[in-house]
Scaffold this active site. Structure first.
Site, PDB file in Angstrom:
ATOM      1  N   LYS A 175     -47.012  -8.199  33.641  1.00 26.02           N
ATOM      2  CA  LYS A 175     -46.833  -8.509  32.167  1.00 26.02           C
ATOM      3  C   LYS A 175     -44.935  -7.950  32.351  1.00 26.02           C
ATOM      4  O   LYS A 175     -44.785  -7.171  32.480  1.00 26.02           O
ATOM      5  CB  LYS A 175     -47.221  -7.131  31.710  1.00 26.02           C
ATOM      6  CG  LYS A 175     -47.106  -8.104  29.817  1.00 26.02           C
ATOM      7  CD  LYS A 175     -46.691  -6.347  28.824  1.00 26.02           C
ATOM      8  CE  LYS A 175     -46.599  -6.898  27.700  1.00 26.02           C
ATOM      9  NZ  LYS A 175     -45.058  -7.366  27.547  1.00 26.02           N
ATOM     10  N   PRO A 176     -44.523  -9.551  32.478  1.00 28.82           N
ATOM     11  CA  PRO A 176     -42.882  -9.269  31.977  1.00 28.82           C
ATOM     12  C   PRO A 176     -42.776  -8.929  30.371  1.00 28.82           C
ATOM     13  O   PRO A 176     -43.854  -8.959  29.633  1.00 28.82           O
ATOM     14  CB  PRO A 176     -42.523 -11.140  32.014  1.00 28.82           C
ATOM     15  CG  PRO A 176     -43.585 -11.664  31.645  1.00 28.82           C
ATOM     16  CD  PRO A 176     -44.862 -10.920  31.974  1.00 28.82           C
ATOM     17  N   GLY A 228     -38.721   0.503  32.817  1.00 31.11           N
ATOM     18  CA  GLY A 228     -38.645   0.443  31.478  1.00 31.11           C
ATOM     19  C   GLY A 228     -38.027   1.576  30.629  1.00 31.11           C
ATOM     20  O   GLY A 228     -37.466   2.139  31.743  1.00 31.11           O
ATOM     21  N   LEU A 251     -37.407   4.928  35.552  1.00 30.89           N
ATOM     22  CA  LEU A 251     -37.311   4.511  34.115  1.00 30.89           C
ATOM     23  C   LEU A 251     -35.560   4.824  33.777  1.00 30.89           C
ATOM     24  O   LEU A 251     -34.670   4.099  34.483  1.00 30.89           O
ATOM     25  CB  LEU A 251     -38.209   5.912  33.983  1.00 30.89           C
ATOM     26  CG  LEU A 251     -39.704   6.347  33.656  1.00 30.89           C
ATOM     27  CD1 LEU A 251     -40.018   7.135  32.883  1.00 30.89           C
ATOM     28  CD2 LEU A 251     -39.996   4.710  33.413  1.00 30.89           C
ATOM     29  N   CYS A 284     -29.803  -0.334  34.363  1.00 31.10           N
ATOM     30  CA  CYS A 284     -30.445   1.527  34.948  1.00 31.10           C
ATOM     31  C   CYS A 284     -29.223   2.264  36.210  1.00 31.10           C
ATOM     32  O   CYS A 284     -29.402   3.904  35.454  1.00 31.10           O
ATOM     33  CB  CYS A 284     -31.818   1.913  35.020  1.00 31.10           C
ATOM     34  SG  CYS A 284     -32.627   1.478  36.963  1.00 31.10           S
TER      35      CYS A 284
END
Length: 482
Positions: A175-176, A228, A251, A284
């Site tokens: 799932k993009p 994410g 994360l 990140c």
């Protein structure tokens, strides 16, 4: 402008959402709708998971060398479509074209490394305490896995999951992110051309509360790999607990950048400019807070501000552009607010600190590269993930203080250290509470390394042989032939 519509890829077929609903993908440069994609929901997620489940046994039984050959073809097709994929990334995400080309190259490498490593998966044979017996520890695929990618490097992050998952005999539903889904959806035709069997790789789009929740909580799913935000990762962790589903979470981060008195200032400045501003600061592992020794503080600030002030903001397709737009209005608003709070708390703006003006920037999501001095570790800008081109700088008196301040964070993804003293390097290995440490260099992990976070920056990890093993669980057999 005519919007292009892209479909999901489920069970080897290109399909729309069963509801028929679509959602727009907007340009961060002009705010115009560029594409539409299916607004899939739970029923579409179930269809993808069932397609994957049906394909899993056959793919797991395919010899590893053959799986690797299929993935190598897939990587070659990604590179053959390099320019088209890069242009898509620029249009939907706003990154510079140079960086987008690099992302496609990295995406292919994320497929190639596990493709080459597929036949190197190893188990163990251990002596038994019983006569005529051996203990065999096999490493076997989980089965149906789910990959959830972040919006900042959607293609590369999707391939970072697809490669090791498929090489180790798993199947995957990807799932993009809803804001940047198109480059990932364009992998569907390439997977078909490469000969990836139907159902082995599925690409779906939809909201997190519908599509995403079904993918994570469905009993078919045996492992979820997500990149994410920390808040989203915590939510997925809680959801996955219902079925004790394995999770791998990469994360948020709040990387400290430490320059000691003996460090090479010029080298640190160049590394900071590249690492802080790559992808408009939306990485990140970017340095998010700067701890500069008081003996080189003024020198570093003078040189760093001079370099930052020269960075060019503008059209991401222009080769002269260094900084493109932020991905969304919400991200830009958040960046502006955190800078204002820092200024209200006593920080001084040395460079930038506002949205650019002029007709070119009337539409789109823009923010100037910003340097803040006189910061304290209590400020939000030093504690919350900024994810943008803001550099808060703080003076420190020595390595002990820098280490304490660096570790005073909920995050533990990446850190930077500039020093010529090997003893300081050894201390950093032992004392810095981060999964990835860059010493005397800019950021940028390599495929054979291991990318993982500590504390609220995640669990699991990706890349290299340890990343491959994250897609395998162990099965122990006691074989007695006496």
């Amino acid at each position: 402008m005519t919007k292009q519509h892209y479909q999901m890829y489920i069970g080897g077929a290109f399909v729309d959402a069963r509801s028929g609903e679509r959602m727009d993908v907007l340009s961060p440069t002009t705010e115009e709708p560029l594409f539409t994609v299916p607004n899939g929901a739970s029923q579409d997620a179930v269809a993808a998971l069932e397609a994957a489940q049906a394909a899993q046994r056959g793919w797991a039984q395919t010899p590893a060398v053959q799986r690797g050959e299929v993935l190598a073809r897939f990587a070659s097709l990604i590179l053959a479509n390099r320019e088209q994929l890069a242009q898509t990334l620029v249009r939907e995400m706003g990154k510079t074209y140079r960086l987008a080309l690099g992302e496609v190259d990295v995406a292919a490498d994320f497929i190639n490394f596990p493709a080459q490593s597929a036949r190197r998966i190893e188990g163990d044979i251990l002596p038994s305490d019983l006569p005529g017996e051996h203990i065999f520890i096999h490493k076997v695929p989980y089965g149906v896995t789910v990959g959830i990618a972040a919006w900042n490097f959607p293609l590369a992050l999707a391939c970072r999951k697809i490669g090791p998952a498929l090489a180790t005999g798993n199947v995957m539903v990807v799932k993009p992110p809803s804001v940047t889904p198109v480059a990932v959806l364009r992998l569907g035709p390439l997977a078909e051309q490469a000969g990836i069997p139907k159902g082995v790789l599925n690409l779906v789009t939809g909201g997190g509360s519908t599509m995403g929740e079904e993918l994570v909580t469905n009993k078919i799913t045996r492992l979820v790999s997500m990149t994410g935000s920390t808040a989203t990762g915590q939510h997925i962790f809680r959801q996955a607990a219902q079925n004790i589903t394995a999770v791998r979470l990469e994360l948020g981060g709040k990387a400290p950048f430490i320059l000691l008195a003996d460090g090479n200032v010029d080298k640190a400045v160049e590394a900071a400019v590249v690492s802080r501003h790559l992808n408009s600061g939306q990485v990140c592992t970017c340095p998010e807070r700067f701890y500069i020794h008081e003996r080189v503080y003024d020198q570093f600030l003078r040189k760093y501000c001079g370099r930052v002030a020269q960075l060019r903001i503008g059209d991401p397709m222009d080769d002269r552009t260094d900084i493109g737009p932020k991905v969304s209005a919400g991200e830009t608003d958040r960046l502006e607010a955190i800078v204002q709070r820092a200024v209200d708390a006593g920080a001084k703006v040395l460079v930038g600190g506002k949205r650019p003006t002029g007709e070119q920037f009337r539409r789109g999501h823009w923010y100037e590269p910003t340097v803040l001095s006189d910061c304290t570790n209590a400020m939000d800008v030093m504690r919350e993930e900024v994810f943008g081109v803001v550099s808060p700088v703080m003076r420190v008196g020595g390595f002990d203080e820098a280490l304490a301040l660096a570790n005073d964070s909920d995050y533990g993804l990446a850190a930077f250290l500039f020093t010529r003293d090997l003893a300081n390097v050894h201390r950093a290995v032992a004392e810095l509470e981060f999964g990835e440490i860059y010493v005397n260099r800019p950021m940028g992990e390599q495929r054979q390394g291991f990318h993982n976070g500590h504390k609220l920056s995640g669990v699991g990890g990706e890349d290299g042989r340890y990343g491959m093993e994250n897609y395998l669980e162990k099965k122990t057999m006691y074989v007695n032939v006496s």
